[in-house]
Design a protein around this motif. Sequence first.
Motif, PDB file in Angstrom:
ATOM      1  N   GLY A   1       3.448   1.205  -3.808  1.00 46.74           N
ATOM      2  CA  GLY A   1       2.037   1.375  -4.164  1.00 46.74           C
ATOM      3  C   GLY A   1       1.766   2.511  -5.127  1.00 46.74           C
ATOM      4  O   GLY A   1       0.612   2.874  -5.346  1.00 46.74           O
ATOM      5  N   VAL A   2       2.826   3.088  -5.686  1.00 50.25           N
ATOM      6  CA  VAL A   2       2.660   4.195  -6.641  1.00 50.25           C
ATOM      7  C   VAL A   2       3.349   3.812  -7.949  1.00 50.25           C
ATOM      8  O   VAL A   2       4.559   3.586  -7.968  1.00 50.25           O
ATOM      9  CB  VAL A   2       3.261   5.523  -6.101  1.00 50.25           C
ATOM     10  CG1 VAL A   2       3.045   6.658  -7.098  1.00 50.25           C
ATOM     11  CG2 VAL A   2       2.683   5.881  -4.748  1.00 50.25           C
ATOM     12  N   GLY A   3       2.594   3.753  -9.019  1.00 43.94           N
ATOM     13  CA  GLY A   3       3.169   3.451 -10.331  1.00 43.94           C
ATOM     14  C   GLY A   3       3.714   4.721 -10.966  1.00 43.94           C
ATOM     15  O   GLY A   3       4.001   5.693 -10.294  1.00 43.94           O
TER      16      GLY A   3
ATOM     17  N   GLY B   1       4.217   8.897  12.236  1.00 48.02           N
ATOM     18  CA  GLY B   1       3.236   7.818  12.099  1.00 48.02           C
ATOM     19  C   GLY B   1       2.633   7.808  10.709  1.00 48.02           C
ATOM     20  O   GLY B   1       2.511   6.754  10.065  1.00 48.02           O
ATOM     21  N   ASP B   2       2.257   8.995  10.214  1.00 50.67           N
ATOM     22  CA  ASP B   2       1.650   9.096   8.885  1.00 50.67           C
ATOM     23  C   ASP B   2       2.660   8.795   7.789  1.00 50.67           C
ATOM     24  O   ASP B   2       2.306   8.290   6.729  1.00 50.67           O
ATOM     25  CB  ASP B   2       1.083  10.502   8.660  1.00 50.67           C
ATOM     26  CG  ASP B   2      -0.107  10.774   9.556  1.00 50.67           C
ATOM     27  OD1 ASP B   2      -0.758   9.804   9.968  1.00 50.67           O
ATOM     28  OD2 ASP B   2      -0.368  11.949   9.863  1.00 50.67           O
TER      29      ASP B   2
ATOM     30  N   PHE C   1      -2.938  12.499   0.543  1.00 56.43           N
ATOM     31  CA  PHE C   1      -3.223  12.231  -0.868  1.00 56.43           C
ATOM     32  C   PHE C   1      -3.755  13.505  -1.540  1.00 56.43           C
ATOM     33  O   PHE C   1      -3.315  13.884  -2.624  1.00 56.43           O
ATOM     34  CB  PHE C   1      -4.238  11.080  -1.012  1.00 56.43           C
ATOM     35  CG  PHE C   1      -4.550  10.767  -2.436  1.00 56.43           C
ATOM     36  CD1 PHE C   1      -3.718   9.943  -3.170  1.00 56.43           C
ATOM     37  CD2 PHE C   1      -5.633  11.359  -3.069  1.00 56.43           C
ATOM     38  CE1 PHE C   1      -3.967   9.695  -4.509  1.00 56.43           C
ATOM     39  CE2 PHE C   1      -5.889  11.113  -4.403  1.00 56.43           C
ATOM     40  CZ  PHE C   1      -5.059  10.276  -5.126  1.00 56.43           C
TER      41      PHE C   1
ATOM     42  N   LEU D   1       4.455  10.427  -5.507  1.00 52.77           N
ATOM     43  CA  LEU D   1       3.128  10.486  -6.123  1.00 52.77           C
ATOM     44  C   LEU D   1       2.966  11.761  -6.958  1.00 52.77           C
ATOM     45  O   LEU D   1       2.374  11.730  -8.042  1.00 52.77           O
ATOM     46  CB  LEU D   1       2.045  10.387  -5.030  1.00 52.77           C
ATOM     47  CG  LEU D   1       0.595  10.425  -5.497  1.00 52.77           C
ATOM     48  CD1 LEU D   1       0.304   9.331  -6.519  1.00 52.77           C
ATOM     49  CD2 LEU D   1      -0.356  10.275  -4.302  1.00 52.77           C
TER      50      LEU D   1
ATOM     51  N   GLN E   1       0.842  -1.207   0.000  1.00 55.60           N
ATOM     52  CA  GLN E   1       0.000   0.000   0.000  1.00 55.60           C
ATOM     53  C   GLN E   1       0.876   1.256   0.000  1.00 55.60           C
ATOM     54  O   GLN E   1       1.927   1.269   0.642  1.00 55.60           O
ATOM     55  CB  GLN E   1      -0.872   0.016   1.265  1.00 55.60           C
ATOM     56  CG  GLN E   1      -1.901  -1.089   1.281  1.00 55.60           C
ATOM     57  CD  GLN E   1      -2.427  -1.377   2.676  1.00 55.60           C
ATOM     58  OE1 GLN E   1      -1.856  -0.948   3.674  1.00 55.60           O
ATOM     59  NE2 GLN E   1      -3.512  -2.120   2.742  1.00 55.60           N
ATOM     60  N   PRO E   2       0.426   2.315  -0.701  1.00 52.56           N
ATOM     61  CA  PRO E   2       1.216   3.560  -0.668  1.00 52.56           C
ATOM     62  C   PRO E   2       1.264   4.133   0.745  1.00 52.56           C
ATOM     63  O   PRO E   2       0.273   4.070   1.478  1.00 52.56           O
ATOM     64  CB  PRO E   2       0.462   4.502  -1.614  1.00 52.56           C
ATOM     65  CG  PRO E   2      -0.846   3.870  -1.881  1.00 52.56           C
ATOM     66  CD  PRO E   2      -0.784   2.430  -1.527  1.00 52.56           C
TER      67      PRO E   2
ATOM     68  N   PRO F   1       5.834   0.032  -8.854  1.00 54.96           N
ATOM     69  CA  PRO F   1       5.153   0.276  -7.584  1.00 54.96           C
ATOM     70  C   PRO F   1       5.766  -0.469  -6.390  1.00 54.96           C
ATOM     71  O   PRO F   1       5.171  -0.463  -5.322  1.00 54.96           O
ATOM     72  CB  PRO F   1       3.742  -0.245  -7.872  1.00 54.96           C
ATOM     73  CG  PRO F   1       3.954  -1.374  -8.836  1.00 54.96           C
ATOM     74  CD  PRO F   1       5.157  -1.016  -9.649  1.00 54.96           C
TER      75      PRO F   1
ATOM     76  N   SER G   1       2.811   4.969   7.587  1.00 51.88           N
ATOM     77  CA  SER G   1       1.526   4.240   7.560  1.00 51.88           C
ATOM     78  C   SER G   1       0.902   4.396   6.177  1.00 51.88           C
ATOM     79  O   SER G   1       1.320   5.262   5.412  1.00 51.88           O
ATOM     80  CB  SER G   1       0.563   4.831   8.582  1.00 51.88           C
ATOM     81  OG  SER G   1       1.158   4.892   9.822  1.00 51.88           O
ATOM     82  N   PRO G   2      -0.145   3.578   5.885  1.00 52.79           N
ATOM     83  CA  PRO G   2      -0.843   3.783   4.608  1.00 52.79           C
ATOM     84  C   PRO G   2      -1.258   5.258   4.455  1.00 52.79           C
ATOM     85  O   PRO G   2      -1.660   5.887   5.430  1.00 52.79           O
ATOM     86  CB  PRO G   2      -2.066   2.872   4.741  1.00 52.79           C
ATOM     87  CG  PRO G   2      -1.624   1.786   5.661  1.00 52.79           C
ATOM     88  CD  PRO G   2      -0.688   2.425   6.624  1.00 52.79           C
ATOM     89  N   MET G   3      -1.123   5.771   3.245  1.00 48.39           N
ATOM     90  CA  MET G   3      -1.313   7.210   3.005  1.00 48.39           C
ATOM     91  C   MET G   3      -2.684   7.721   3.455  1.00 48.39           C
ATOM     92  O   MET G   3      -3.714   7.152   3.087  1.00 48.39           O
ATOM     93  CB  MET G   3      -1.127   7.507   1.517  1.00 48.39           C
ATOM     94  CG  MET G   3      -0.985   8.980   1.212  1.00 48.39           C
ATOM     95  SD  MET G   3      -0.732   9.301  -0.531  1.00 48.39           S
ATOM     96  CE  MET G   3       0.985   8.948  -0.722  1.00 48.39           C
ATOM     97  N   ARG G   4      -2.665   8.776   4.249  1.00 46.96           N
ATOM     98  CA  ARG G   4      -3.910   9.414   4.709  1.00 46.96           C
ATOM     99  C   ARG G   4      -4.542  10.189   3.570  1.00 46.96           C
ATOM    100  O   ARG G   4      -3.841  10.686   2.692  1.00 46.96           O
ATOM    101  CB  ARG G   4      -3.598  10.419   5.820  1.00 46.96           C
ATOM    102  CG  ARG G   4      -3.531   9.838   7.183  1.00 46.96           C
ATOM    103  CD  ARG G   4      -3.159  10.901   8.155  1.00 46.96           C
ATOM    104  NE  ARG G   4      -4.306  11.724   8.517  1.00 46.96           N
ATOM    105  CZ  ARG G   4      -4.459  12.271   9.728  1.00 46.96           C
ATOM    106  NH1 ARG G   4      -3.547  12.094  10.643  1.00 46.96           N
ATOM    107  NH2 ARG G   4      -5.508  13.006  10.005  1.00 46.96           N
ATOM    108  N   LYS G   5      -5.866  10.335   3.628  1.00 49.10           N
ATOM    109  CA  LYS G   5      -6.572  11.059   2.564  1.00 49.10           C
ATOM    110  C   LYS G   5      -6.072  12.506   2.467  1.00 49.10           C
ATOM    111  O   LYS G   5      -5.892  13.035   1.372  1.00 49.10           O
ATOM    112  CB  LYS G   5      -8.083  11.038   2.821  1.00 49.10           C
ATOM    113  CG  LYS G   5      -8.885  11.527   1.640  1.00 49.10           C
ATOM    114  CD  LYS G   5     -10.353  11.362   1.843  1.00 49.10           C
ATOM    115  CE  LYS G   5     -11.129  11.742   0.587  1.00 49.10           C
ATOM    116  NZ  LYS G   5     -10.967  13.108   0.152  1.00 49.10           N
TER     117      LYS G   5
END
Lengths: 334, 143
Positions: free
Chosen positions: A331-333, A286-287, A297, A167, A158-159, A205, A290-294
Amino acid sequence: MYIMVREIEGSLLRLKFIRDEGRKIAIDTIKEIGAPKTDPSDRVDQFMEYVTIPPESMDPAGVVWKLEHILDIRDDRFKDEIKLMAPAADATNVNNLENTLEAAAALNVIYKVIRHFYILGKKTLSLYIIMQIQMLLPLIMREAEAYASALKAFSHGQPIGDGAGALVAAKLMHGHRKKKIEKDCVVAKVPLDGRTAYVIKAEGPGGNVGKPGEAIKHVIEEYDGKIATVIMIDAALKLEGEKPGAVAEGIGAAIGGPGTEAYKIEESILKYKIPINAVIIKEDIGDAVSPMRKEIFDATEEAVARVNRLIKEKTKEGDAVIIAGIGNTIGVGQ
Amino acid sequence: MELDNEMSKVGQAGARRFSSIVLIVIIVVLALSLTALYQAWEAIQAGDLTGGYYLLIGFVGLALSTYMLLQTRRRIKRFTLETPPITTIIVCPKCEFKNVRNFERGDYILKDLGTCSKCEGTMMITAIYREVPEKRKEEKLYP
């Protein structure tokens, strides 16, 4: 002192739980995507105990290149180990597994260091040893929990928040022809408002940060230093009270890590007196792992707009610019 | 490894000892508080002024033991690793048809996912993120 020892003991138990969970996730992921013929548990345990000895810096001349060499050997060794543990894993999964195991190893180190001070404090009955570890515990626990989230993100591909810079570069280069460049990086020639932008990012990715310093140096040398500006986009640690995903601008090489890549960028821009701009996306530790927060993004859109504005303001039509999106591109192409 | 096992034993024994000691303390404090409250009731019935002191001790003890009990429960509850839900957004750039689903292994941003079911366009993953519920408390901490 009794209360402090009890508090450390409680945190140590939680750290042990997190460390063991991390190890379990790493082993399960290897079994799931690597199809190993034998049980990888022993190799994972060995991996978690790997040490990297930094070069001697008593005579600091050339220490950057020594450090880079050590880090390259470490990376190659890790990849070889993973290929042995997970023979069925492709390049993307090898990178993801490397990141997963590195996070598991980091958790192991945190646990062992706290355990060391806990046992040492109890053995010596030293209030100061116990106190210093007890005072740092909230920050250490926060970091350990961040690594635990990172581990899950890496194992699933996951990104993560750290990939915000990558990104931004991916959004700018999408739909244009990409060329592999230097170690694990890609570059695309993108026309932007009459300028030519050389957009660089680590190749995704899979979990990978590449060597953006080397890539920037390569592009600068290829065009004989005829670059109007370098714009670097990266995630940066925010201060408490700041909003996650806040975008800020500045000057300088926006890149973290051991410093070898920042050194190369600074050397290259100094040689040709190229101005360097930075766009940073703020987030906490933490962010970042961790999986990217909205919010982060969404902030990448604002960062793209800032890059476009910077190019318009700082360069003129016909100029060539370098845009480098820094960070782990998991997680990013592109 | 040996030390690790030793620590594991120490830790586990420590956790058990910690819980049982706390539980015993809580039970003793609770029992004493109830006794103090009963004493207070009897003293007040008899018109004795010391009943007020017993009442105070009883309530403080009761509050303390309840608080400690809640704390130990909270500690046990927190001993898990949470997995936040991750959202994948798939969009057709041609007709702007949007599909939102949970993340699946193999998803990545800018991945092509084949032909759109509404038109001839190519579906693509445009976003992968996790949503964090806003903490109202945090906003109150600073202006």
